[in-house]
Design an enzyme around this catalytic site. Sequence first.
Site, mmCIF file in Angstrom:
data_model
loop_
_atom_site.group_PDB
_atom_site.id
_atom_site.type_symbol
_atom_site.label_atom_id
_atom_site.label_comp_id
_atom_site.label_asym_id
_atom_site.label_seq_id
_atom_site.Cartn_x
_atom_site.Cartn_y
_atom_site.Cartn_z
ATOM 1 N N GLN A 217 105.951 107.235 23.090
ATOM 2 C CA GLN A 217 105.461 107.978 24.246
ATOM 3 C C GLN A 217 105.035 109.362 23.779
ATOM 4 O OE1 GLN A 217 107.363 107.998 28.347
ATOM 5 N NE2 GLN A 217 108.192 109.903 27.523
ATOM 6 N N ASN A 296 88.141 83.912 30.756
ATOM 7 C CA ASN A 296 88.457 83.484 32.124
ATOM 8 C C ASN A 296 87.254 83.300 33.042
ATOM 9 O OD1 ASN A 296 91.371 83.145 32.546
ATOM 10 N ND2 ASN A 296 91.515 85.289 31.913
ATOM 11 N N ILE A 297 86.255 84.167 32.942
ATOM 12 C CA ILE A 297 85.322 84.314 34.062
ATOM 13 C C ILE A 297 84.363 83.154 34.273
ATOM 14 C CG2 ILE A 297 85.425 86.828 33.992
ATOM 15 C CD1 ILE A 297 82.588 86.691 32.694
ATOM 16 N N LYS A 299 85.620 80.027 34.424
ATOM 17 C CA LYS A 299 86.460 78.980 35.002
ATOM 18 C C LYS A 299 86.148 78.822 36.491
ATOM 19 C CE LYS A 299 90.045 79.677 31.538
ATOM 20 N NZ LYS A 299 91.310 80.362 31.192
ATOM 21 N N ASN A 384 89.543 70.511 30.295
ATOM 22 C CA ASN A 384 90.519 71.246 29.489
ATOM 23 C C ASN A 384 91.933 70.785 29.843
ATOM 24 O OD1 ASN A 384 91.157 73.442 27.643
ATOM 25 N ND2 ASN A 384 91.870 74.608 29.411
ATOM 26 N N GLU A 385 92.688 70.351 28.846
ATOM 27 C CA GLU A 385 94.132 70.107 28.980
ATOM 28 C C GLU A 385 94.478 69.060 30.041
ATOM 29 O OE1 GLU A 385 96.020 73.898 29.546
ATOM 30 O OE2 GLU A 385 95.110 74.763 27.749
ATOM 31 N N GLU A 497 90.406 77.941 19.953
ATOM 32 C CA GLU A 497 91.250 79.033 20.448
ATOM 33 C C GLU A 497 92.267 79.460 19.386
ATOM 34 O OE1 GLU A 497 92.943 78.133 24.291
ATOM 35 O OE2 GLU A 497 91.133 77.073 24.966
ATOM 36 N N TRP A 552 91.133 83.242 19.424
ATOM 37 C CA TRP A 552 91.394 83.498 20.842
ATOM 38 C C TRP A 552 91.778 84.963 21.071
ATOM 39 C CZ3 TRP A 552 89.351 80.723 24.345
ATOM 40 C CH2 TRP A 552 89.745 80.828 25.685
#
Length: 606
Positions: A217, A296-297, A299, A384-385, A497, A552
Amino acid sequence: MKKIQQLLMLSLISSTLIACGGGGGGGSTPTTSSSPQSSSPASTPSSASSSSIISSSSLSSSLSSSSLSSSSLSSSSASSVSSSSVAASEGNVVIEVDMANGWRGNASGSTSHSGITYSADGVTFAALGDGVGAVFDIARPTTLEDAVIAMVVNVSAEFKASEANLQIFAQLKEDWSKGEWDCLAASSELTADTDLTLTCTIDEDDDKFNQTARDVQVGIQAKGTPAGTITIKSVTITLAQEAYSANVDHLRDLAPSDFPIGVAVSNTDSATYNLLTNSREQAVVKKHFNHLTAGNIMKMSYMQPTEGNFNFTNADAFVDWATENNMTVHGHALVWHSDYQVPNFMKNWAGSAEDFLAALDTHITTIVDHYEAKGNLVSWDVVNEAIDDNSPANFRTTDSAFYVKSGNSSVYIERAFQTARAADPAVILYYNDYNIEQNNAKTTKMVDMVKDFQARSIPIDGVGFQMHVCMNYPSIANISAAMKKVVDLGLLVKITELDVAVNQPHCDAYPANKINPLTEAAQLAQKKRYCDVVKAYLDTVPVNQRGGISVWGTTDANTWLDGLYREQFEDEKISWPLLFDNNYNDKPALRGFADALIGTQCTNTH
């Protein structure tokens, strides 16, 4: 006691000090942040030594950047800070801190603060009492020992009249007693309503900041009995150590047979790491890659959030940027079961299975048609998947809205491929999944699906191996064997990925073998692992069946793994899976990737 040097700014210094654009430029609507943050009680030196004057020309010369540009230092938490620019100068790395993201109010002990306010001028806080200030984070594994912090500040007339002092400081987070407290600017050195540059060298006898296990910090606070306000105009941190260089000019140029070397990037789904606005992200992408995937965009929930309401704005801007920079695009993904990516109208579908499949047809046809016409999108993850992780493996059932709404059937998978091919006869169509590189039951199910498709003339061009692997698992032998099964089917093989997690809760005997901090030995082991995986791809997949390799993500500061395993990692960001560190510096992993591409032996040495 260290003195804080100051510079009377004759005028607002030009953009050689602060890069334009990036993770939040000036001119935005002012916002405030008032998140409390622990802080150790800073010591108050009894006096401050007088400061020497630095000329504006010497400061500009020492801090100006000849390369690279804007983006972010650390991860997506509100307490992380973005960096506007990083440049190497005479062996040092200069970090120019984003003045529109990542700051928060701070106070010592029981003193309260009112947060900070962003404006076009920078970051402002009200000096409500002793120890009140503003802070930001520098994410591990950046080390700050012997670093020089330079802050351009402007104090109000009320603050000057209070005769309070200003103190730049740094603390190890969660170990608040360890800090740099010796940098104080006395009231006599401050001029009201005038830009002043205060500098502080972090130089502790026990080298407490020469560590990589904790975030740091950094901030500035009022000392004494202050009043009024302080505005921080800019901050630069010049690191003492020379950044590691992998000696790779352009990773993409090393690929044999011109197959694409790609990377997944954030867009409007991440304000901090948006490729279209983050110039540090742009710099590393332009330097090393020629093929892009939107994380993401593209999807379903982004492209058609409600039935019939297609939104191409963000995805088009992304594809346009790729085109302007001579990069091709891999579309990800037309169909994916993940709950947050399935639009509510599909999850809540009350009509017939055939009507649902017709709605799926509409989505796929509309999207694929649009990007066929637009050009430069060369391939799609169509589905996907869709396979579960059981043994024996099967298609996902109750956890997939597509399976359920298709009449409790996997017919949606072949339907998606047929529809995509009808929409664009030339685009490359992939089935994409994770863990299939393990040569396990899931691999077998994927191969059986492809054989069935081929027997029934269902169009499919390739298989995407996500390749989220650990340092030692799965074995290279299993990775090679899994890819060979797809090669034998005559399909393209694409690593879609790739990342190599230094820590991962489900392999490499975690947490017994937990690595923290990120050691040189671990980085060199990761270098070899990247090399071994890429070499396995080149050794196994013939030239005419190589769809390419995509990583990825760019920087370790923006990896999905730290969020996925936040609980197991106990909020530590310790996956470190990518080619570039939190500051976009090269890692040895980049060298390992390059070594495999050029046929150099894979080693865990420099």
